[in-house]
Write a protein that holds these residues in place. Structure first.
Motif, short mmCIF file in Angstrom:
data_model
loop_
_atom_site.label_atom_id
_atom_site.label_comp_id
_atom_site.label_asym_id
_atom_site.label_seq_id
_atom_site.Cartn_x
_atom_site.Cartn_y
_atom_site.Cartn_z
N GLY A 56 0.80 -1.22 0.00
CA GLY A 56 0.00 0.00 0.00
C GLY A 56 0.83 1.27 0.00
O GLY A 56 0.34 2.34 -0.34
N SER A 57 2.12 1.16 0.35
CA SER A 57 2.97 2.36 0.38
C SER A 57 3.65 2.63 -0.95
O SER A 57 4.30 3.65 -1.12
CB SER A 57 4.05 2.21 1.46
OG SER A 57 4.98 1.21 1.09
N TYR A 58 3.49 1.71 -1.92
CA TYR A 58 4.13 1.91 -3.23
C TYR A 58 3.48 3.06 -3.97
O TYR A 58 2.27 3.13 -4.13
CB TYR A 58 4.02 0.63 -4.07
CG TYR A 58 4.53 0.83 -5.49
CD1 TYR A 58 5.88 1.03 -5.74
CD2 TYR A 58 3.66 0.83 -6.56
CE1 TYR A 58 6.34 1.22 -7.02
CE2 TYR A 58 4.11 1.01 -7.85
CZ TYR A 58 5.46 1.20 -8.08
OH TYR A 58 5.92 1.40 -9.35
N THR A 59 4.32 4.00 -4.41
CA THR A 59 3.85 5.14 -5.20
C THR A 59 4.62 5.15 -6.52
O THR A 59 5.83 5.40 -6.52
CB THR A 59 4.11 6.47 -4.46
OG1 THR A 59 3.52 6.38 -3.17
CG2 THR A 59 3.52 7.64 -5.22
N PRO A 60 3.96 4.84 -7.63
CA PRO A 60 4.68 4.80 -8.90
C PRO A 60 5.09 6.19 -9.36
O PRO A 60 4.44 7.18 -9.04
CB PRO A 60 3.67 4.18 -9.86
CG PRO A 60 2.34 4.50 -9.27
CD PRO A 60 2.54 4.54 -7.78
N ARG A 61 6.20 6.22 -10.10
CA ARG A 61 6.60 7.48 -10.73
C ARG A 61 5.64 7.76 -11.87
O ARG A 61 5.11 6.82 -12.47
CB ARG A 61 8.03 7.38 -11.27
CG ARG A 61 9.07 7.30 -10.17
CD ARG A 61 10.44 7.29 -10.77
NE ARG A 61 10.57 6.12 -11.63
CZ ARG A 61 11.64 5.37 -11.72
NH1 ARG A 61 12.70 5.65 -11.01
NH2 ARG A 61 11.69 4.34 -12.52
N PRO A 62 5.39 9.02 -12.18
CA PRO A 62 4.45 9.34 -13.27
C PRO A 62 4.87 8.67 -14.58
O PRO A 62 6.03 8.75 -14.99
CB PRO A 62 4.55 10.86 -13.39
CG PRO A 62 5.05 11.32 -12.06
CD PRO A 62 5.92 10.22 -11.54
N GLY A 63 3.93 7.96 -15.18
CA GLY A 63 4.17 7.31 -16.45
C GLY A 63 4.99 6.04 -16.37
O GLY A 63 5.40 5.51 -17.39
N ASP A 64 5.26 5.54 -15.18
CA ASP A 64 6.10 4.35 -15.01
C ASP A 64 5.37 3.34 -14.14
O ASP A 64 5.21 3.54 -12.94
CB ASP A 64 7.44 4.74 -14.37
CG ASP A 64 8.42 3.58 -14.33
OD1 ASP A 64 8.08 2.48 -14.82
OD2 ASP A 64 9.52 3.77 -13.80
N ASP A 65 4.88 2.26 -14.75
CA ASP A 65 4.15 1.24 -14.01
C ASP A 65 5.03 0.06 -13.63
O ASP A 65 4.54 -0.97 -13.19
CB ASP A 65 2.96 0.73 -14.83
CG ASP A 65 1.79 1.70 -14.80
OD1 ASP A 65 1.61 2.36 -13.76
OD2 ASP A 65 1.07 1.79 -15.81
#
Length: 196
Positions: free
Chosen positions: A76-85
């Motif tokens: 739940g703490s994972y935050t993807p970088r914009p445009g990077d899945d």
């Protein structure tokens, strides 16, 4: 008096072709099948990279197991970088920390009850350690970070991890020709970024 109940997280629809971000959201909602898909997708290349830092298979197995336990707990703490899945960098950070933790546990176990010998200085950091530190924290690290996930994973597998094109193709699950093309494109982009 009102009774409150914790809202359940909605589980996104996921499958073997889902992005890492969708899978991690599903893991955060308690879906073990999503964790299994992530494990199948990422464990082979994580093991290959960790193998270059430790040759003890038991330590590698323990580090990988702890890695995916940590993913289960902290998805739940994972935050993807914009445009990077692609969660590869996040997973690698967890895996290398788990390996270091395993190695520290091993080094803290005493074999005999006698007083330990004082440590002897045997030299400076290895050339590989120095290069890896410069890659991670120098201009090359920033240039690598700016590559697309596909190019970055190809260059990491072949150049940084020392895998053959065939091994990289198996781990990345793409044809060997695609690996070669991505490595060539990644090198060109890195050369351009580092010379401007």
């Amino acid at each position: 008096m009102k009774l409150l109940r914790r809202a359940r997280r909605r589980v996104p629809v996921y499958g073997p072709d889902s992005t890492d971000t969708v899978l991690l959201s599903s893991v955060a909602a308690g879906e073990t099948d999503a964790l299994e898909i992530l494990h199948r997708r990422h464990a082979p290349w994580l093991r290959a990279r960790l193998r270059y830092r430790c040759s003890d298979h038991d330590q590698l197995d323990a580090a990988l197991q702890e890695t995916f336990l940590a993913v289960w707990r902290s998805a739940g703490s994972y935050t993807p970088r914009p445009g990077d899945d692609d969660a590869g960098a996040w997973l690698w950070t967890i895996a290398i920390r788990q390996l270091i933790s395993q190695l520290r546990k091993r080094s803290n176990r005493w074999i005999a009850e006698s007083e330990p010998e004082p440590y002897e200085t045997i030299g400076d950091a290895s050339a590989e350690d120095t290069v890896l530190l410069n890659i991670e924290h120098g201009p090359l690290g920033a240039a690598l970070h700016d590559l697309s996930p596909e190019l970055r994973s190809a260059i990491q597998a072949t150049v940084l991890d020392g895998l053959t094109v065939r091994e990289a193709a198996e781990i990345l699950q793409i044809p060997e020709g695609t690996v070669k093309t991505r490595v060539m494109r990644a090198k060109a982009r890195l050369r351009e970024a580092l010379t401007t």
